[in-house]
Write a protein that holds these residues in place. Structure first.
Motif, PDB file in Angstrom:
ATOM      1  N   PHE A 126       0.824  -1.211   0.000  1.00 16.82           N
ATOM      2  CA  PHE A 126       0.000   0.000   0.000  1.00 16.82           C
ATOM      3  C   PHE A 126       0.861   1.265   0.000  1.00 16.82           C
ATOM      4  O   PHE A 126       0.556   2.245  -0.685  1.00 16.82           O
ATOM      5  N   ILE A 127       1.938   1.256   0.731  1.00 22.06           N
ATOM      6  CA  ILE A 127       2.844   2.410   0.753  1.00 22.06           C
ATOM      7  C   ILE A 127       3.466   2.626  -0.618  1.00 22.06           C
ATOM      8  O   ILE A 127       3.528   3.755  -1.121  1.00 22.06           O
ATOM      9  N   LEU A 128       3.901   1.532  -1.252  1.00 20.53           N
ATOM     10  CA  LEU A 128       4.483   1.646  -2.596  1.00 20.53           C
ATOM     11  C   LEU A 128       3.448   2.157  -3.593  1.00 20.53           C
ATOM     12  O   LEU A 128       3.762   2.991  -4.457  1.00 20.53           O
ATOM     13  N   ALA A 129       2.219   1.666  -3.489  1.00 17.86           N
ATOM     14  CA  ALA A 129       1.158   2.134  -4.385  1.00 17.86           C
ATOM     15  C   ALA A 129       0.898   3.620  -4.175  1.00 17.86           C
ATOM     16  O   ALA A 129       0.710   4.373  -5.147  1.00 17.86           O
ATOM     17  N   ALA A 130       0.889   4.057  -2.913  1.00 23.00           N
ATOM     18  CA  ALA A 130       0.658   5.470  -2.618  1.00 23.00           C
ATOM     19  C   ALA A 130       1.778   6.349  -3.172  1.00 23.00           C
ATOM     20  O   ALA A 130       1.548   7.494  -3.554  1.00 23.00           O
ATOM     21  N   LEU A 131       2.990   5.836  -3.220  1.00 21.68           N
ATOM     22  CA  LEU A 131       4.113   6.587  -3.787  1.00 21.68           C
ATOM     23  C   LEU A 131       4.099   6.566  -5.316  1.00 21.68           C
ATOM     24  O   LEU A 131       4.434   7.556  -5.968  1.00 21.68           O
ATOM     25  N   LYS A 132       3.719   5.432  -5.894  1.00 22.02           N
ATOM     26  CA  LYS A 132       3.750   5.289  -7.354  1.00 22.02           C
ATOM     27  C   LYS A 132       2.620   6.052  -8.046  1.00 22.02           C
ATOM     28  O   LYS A 132       2.814   6.565  -9.148  1.00 22.02           O
ATOM     29  N   LEU A 133       1.445   6.123  -7.434  1.00 20.74           N
ATOM     30  CA  LEU A 133       0.291   6.761  -8.076  1.00 20.74           C
ATOM     31  C   LEU A 133       0.547   8.231  -8.411  1.00 20.74           C
ATOM     32  O   LEU A 133       0.394   8.631  -9.579  1.00 20.74           O
ATOM     33  N   PRO A 134       0.946   9.069  -7.457  1.00 20.87           N
ATOM     34  CA  PRO A 134       1.209  10.471  -7.826  1.00 20.87           C
ATOM     35  C   PRO A 134       2.363  10.611  -8.822  1.00 20.87           C
ATOM     36  O   PRO A 134       2.328  11.467  -9.703  1.00 20.87           O
ATOM     37  N   THR A 135       3.371   9.743  -8.714  1.00 16.95           N
ATOM     38  CA  THR A 135       4.505   9.789  -9.635  1.00 16.95           C
ATOM     39  C   THR A 135       4.042   9.444 -11.043  1.00 16.95           C
ATOM     40  O   THR A 135       4.451  10.082 -12.011  1.00 16.95           O
ATOM     41  N   ALA A 136       3.180   8.440 -11.160  1.00 18.37           N
ATOM     42  CA  ALA A 136       2.665   8.036 -12.466  1.00 18.37           C
ATOM     43  C   ALA A 136       1.816   9.147 -13.077  1.00 18.37           C
ATOM     44  O   ALA A 136       1.913   9.420 -14.282  1.00 18.37           O
ATOM     45  N   ILE A 137       0.992   9.796 -12.273  1.00 14.50           N
ATOM     46  CA  ILE A 137       0.127  10.869 -12.771  1.00 14.50           C
ATOM     47  C   ILE A 137       0.967  12.065 -13.216  1.00 14.50           C
ATOM     48  O   ILE A 137       0.745  12.640 -14.281  1.00 14.50           O
ATOM     49  N   LEU A 138       1.959  12.445 -12.400  1.00 12.12           N
ATOM     50  CA  LEU A 138       2.810  13.591 -12.742  1.00 12.12           C
ATOM     51  C   LEU A 138       3.674  13.337 -13.975  1.00 12.12           C
ATOM     52  O   LEU A 138       3.905  14.234 -14.786  1.00 12.12           O
ATOM     53  N   SER A 139       4.156  12.122 -14.116  1.00 14.85           N
ATOM     54  CA  SER A 139       5.041  11.811 -15.238  1.00 14.85           C
ATOM     55  C   SER A 139       4.284  11.385 -16.480  1.00 14.85           C
ATOM     56  O   SER A 139       4.842  11.372 -17.574  1.00 14.85           O
ATOM     57  N   GLY A 140       3.020  10.997 -16.311  1.00 14.15           N
ATOM     58  CA  GLY A 140       2.224  10.538 -17.449  1.00 14.15           C
ATOM     59  C   GLY A 140       2.597   9.133 -17.881  1.00 14.15           C
ATOM     60  O   GLY A 140       2.292   8.710 -18.994  1.00 14.15           O
ATOM     61  N   SER A 141       3.261   8.382 -17.015  1.00 13.46           N
ATOM     62  CA  SER A 141       3.701   7.031 -17.348  1.00 13.46           C
ATOM     63  C   SER A 141       2.568   6.035 -17.140  1.00 13.46           C
ATOM     64  O   SER A 141       2.118   5.810 -16.011  1.00 13.46           O
TER      65      SER A 141
END
Length: 146
Positions: A126-141
């Motif tokens: 869950f912590i990894l998902a919480a970190l990856k979600l905003p990164t994915a949205i900001l980077s458009g990946s």
């Protein structure tokens, strides 16, 4: 309550005090005790000296002689001829060390249970998902978002 005395060889005294507490009240019994303990860990040769005492002790005999002398100085041990007896302070310290080992064992056992490992794994995911979600949205990946 007994006051804790800090010795430069505290761990060595604890080891010997625990052995005396368990009935190893002669030097020969102490030597056998340490040999058996070594074999339990797969050590089939003499491992003494170890740690900082390497310069002082060259074998199990000198290790024990040095530890016994330190224990007598710190009022942990009384020697009557060839036998040893713990003083009240020595018995207190030996029991304290054994209680700490038992507590550590319980904590380790609890930490390695399947339930505990599963809970920690889920929290980490869950912590990894919480970190990856905003990164994915900001980077458009899209790959990171998946």
């Amino acid at each position: 309550m007994l006051r804790r005395v800090h010795s430069k060889h505290y761990g060595h005294e604890w080891n010997v005090a625990a052995a005396v507490l368990r009935g190893c009240n002669t030097k020969e019994l102490l030597k056998e005790y340490f040999s058996v303990m070594g074999r339990r860990f797969g050590i089939f040769f003499e491992v003494f000296p170890y740690g900082k005492r390497m310069q002082e002790a060259t074998d199990l005999d000198s290790f024990l002689d040095s530890a016994i002398e330190d224990m007598k100085e710190d009022k942990w041990l009384i020697q009557n001829g060839d036998t040893f007896e713990l003083t009240e302070r020595g018995e207190f310290e030996a029991r304290k060390m054994l209680a700490e080992l038992e507590n550590s064992g319980r904590l380790l056992e609890k930490a390695t249970r399947a339930e505990t490992v599963s809970r920690v794994t889920i929290v980490v995911h869950f912590i990894l998902a919480a970190l990856k979600l905003p990164t994915a949205i900001l980077s458009g990946s899209v790959g990171l978002l998946n």
